[in-house]
Design a protein around this motif. Structure first.
Motif, PDB file in Angstrom:
ATOM      1  N   PHE A  91     -41.027  10.150 -33.814  1.00 54.05           N
ATOM      2  CA  PHE A  91     -41.253   9.358 -32.610  1.00 54.05           C
ATOM      3  C   PHE A  91     -42.708   9.472 -32.185  1.00 54.05           C
ATOM      4  O   PHE A  91     -43.265  10.580 -32.146  1.00 54.05           O
ATOM      5  N   GLY A  92     -43.314   8.340 -31.845  1.00 55.77           N
ATOM      6  CA  GLY A  92     -44.657   8.339 -31.295  1.00 55.77           C
ATOM      7  C   GLY A  92     -44.616   8.538 -29.792  1.00 55.77           C
ATOM      8  O   GLY A  92     -43.564   8.341 -29.162  1.00 55.77           O
ATOM      9  N   ILE A  97     -37.146   3.311 -27.050  1.00 61.18           N
ATOM     10  CA  ILE A  97     -35.857   3.651 -27.648  1.00 61.18           C
ATOM     11  C   ILE A  97     -34.803   2.825 -26.920  1.00 61.18           C
ATOM     12  O   ILE A  97     -34.605   2.991 -25.718  1.00 61.18           O
ATOM     13  N   MET A  98     -34.160   1.922 -27.648  1.00 67.35           N
ATOM     14  CA  MET A  98     -33.234   0.977 -27.020  1.00 67.35           C
ATOM     15  C   MET A  98     -31.779   1.342 -27.318  1.00 67.35           C
ATOM     16  O   MET A  98     -31.434   1.702 -28.444  1.00 67.35           O
ATOM     17  N   PHE A  99     -30.957   1.216 -26.283  1.00 71.36           N
ATOM     18  CA  PHE A  99     -29.519   1.460 -26.352  1.00 71.36           C
ATOM     19  C   PHE A  99     -28.797   0.196 -25.911  1.00 71.36           C
ATOM     20  O   PHE A  99     -29.248  -0.497 -25.004  1.00 71.36           O
ATOM     21  N   GLY A 100     -27.661  -0.080 -26.530  1.00 72.08           N
ATOM     22  CA  GLY A 100     -26.906  -1.284 -26.209  1.00 72.08           C
ATOM     23  C   GLY A 100     -25.919  -1.091 -25.084  1.00 72.08           C
ATOM     24  O   GLY A 100     -25.753   0.008 -24.553  1.00 72.08           O
ATOM     25  N   PRO A 101     -25.229  -2.186 -24.715  1.00 70.37           N
ATOM     26  CA  PRO A 101     -24.233  -2.111 -23.650  1.00 70.37           C
ATOM     27  C   PRO A 101     -23.081  -1.186 -24.044  1.00 70.37           C
ATOM     28  O   PRO A 101     -22.749  -1.045 -25.222  1.00 70.37           O
ATOM     29  N   GLU A 102     -22.494  -0.566 -23.032  1.00 69.42           N
ATOM     30  CA  GLU A 102     -21.468   0.444 -23.250  1.00 69.42           C
ATOM     31  C   GLU A 102     -20.283  -0.043 -24.075  1.00 69.42           C
ATOM     32  O   GLU A 102     -19.740   0.706 -24.889  1.00 69.42           O
ATOM     33  N   LEU A 144     -39.362  13.639 -26.963  1.00 72.72           N
ATOM     34  CA  LEU A 144     -40.274  14.485 -26.180  1.00 72.72           C
ATOM     35  C   LEU A 144     -40.598  15.780 -26.917  1.00 72.72           C
ATOM     36  O   LEU A 144     -41.746  16.232 -26.927  1.00 72.72           O
ATOM     37  N   ARG A 145     -39.597  16.397 -27.537  1.00 68.78           N
ATOM     38  CA  ARG A 145     -39.827  17.635 -28.301  1.00 68.78           C
ATOM     39  C   ARG A 145     -40.830  17.394 -29.420  1.00 68.78           C
ATOM     40  O   ARG A 145     -41.774  18.163 -29.605  1.00 68.78           O
ATOM     41  N   GLN A 146     -40.648  16.300 -30.143  1.00 67.66           N
ATOM     42  CA  GLN A 146     -41.568  15.993 -31.243  1.00 67.66           C
ATOM     43  C   GLN A 146     -42.993  15.789 -30.749  1.00 67.66           C
ATOM     44  O   GLN A 146     -43.945  16.003 -31.486  1.00 67.66           O
ATOM     45  N   ASN A 147     -43.147  15.355 -29.514  1.00 67.01           N
ATOM     46  CA  ASN A 147     -44.476  15.121 -28.940  1.00 67.01           C
ATOM     47  C   ASN A 147     -44.909  16.268 -28.021  1.00 67.01           C
ATOM     48  O   ASN A 147     -45.803  16.104 -27.204  1.00 67.01           O
ATOM     49  N   HIS A 148     -44.256  17.427 -28.164  1.00 67.83           N
ATOM     50  CA  HIS A 148     -44.608  18.662 -27.456  1.00 67.83           C
ATOM     51  C   HIS A 148     -44.456  18.551 -25.942  1.00 67.83           C
ATOM     52  O   HIS A 148     -45.260  19.110 -25.195  1.00 67.83           O
TER      53      HIS A 148
END
Length: 167
Positions: A91-92, A97-102, A144-148
């Motif tokens: 991840f940059g 990061i997209m999520f669809g409808p439930e 977030l972890r990947q980007n510290h």
């Protein structure tokens, strides 16, 4: 800043909770219409608590408008149908990061044009999906972890007492 996108979200509680998570994580929240509720809905405010007024919120009429806003930045599509998991990708710091409808997830018409950008959270065979709030938090915190954990507090403090090394 990481960007969380909800494509046509249906449940106000989920959107409110995800908004609260975005504030705590320093992420922005992007909503693609139509929404299954009014943005002023009391359930969003209840779930988002006092975090909601501090949310960096963006609204779009459709996926194309989001793509135009994102420009060259990557848009990851979270789906149970993906070949790769969210831990397989890098991840940059400005990714979406997209999520669809439930009830149905991101439409396959969008997924097929972005196969290399589709990611999933592993689950036991035969299970349909995780709750949207949980899914968003899992993937957001991996990014977030990947980007510290940029700009985030790294050490917690007790309210009344002190850890041994703080005395």
């Amino acid at each position: 800043m990481i960007h969380i996108v909800l494509y046509e979200p249906e449940i106000p509680y989920n959107t409110g909770n995800i908004g609260r998570t975005c504030v705590a994580a320093g992420a922005s929240l992007h909503l693609i219409k139509p929404l299954g509720f009014l943005i002023s809905d009391k359930y969003i405010r209840r779930a988002g608590l006092d975090y909601w007024p501090r949310l960096d919120l963006h609204m779009y009429e459709d996926f194309g408008q989001l793509q135009a806003e994102a420009g060259h930045r990557r848009i990851w599509l979270a789906t149970t149908k993906a070949h790769q998991t969210y831990t397989d990708v890098a991840f940059g710091p400005d990714d979406y990061i997209m999520f669809g409808p439930e009830s149905r997830g991101i439409p396959e018409e969008i997924l097929v044009g972005h196969e290399e950008d589709c990611i999933r959270i592993p689950m036991m065979e035969g299970e349909r999906s995780l709750n949207l709030c949980n899914s968003a938090a899992i993937v957001l915190y991996e990014a977030l972890r990947q980007n510290h954990f940029p700009g985030m507090e790294q050490k917690g403090q007790l309210h009344r007492l002190h850890w041994r090394d703080e005395q």
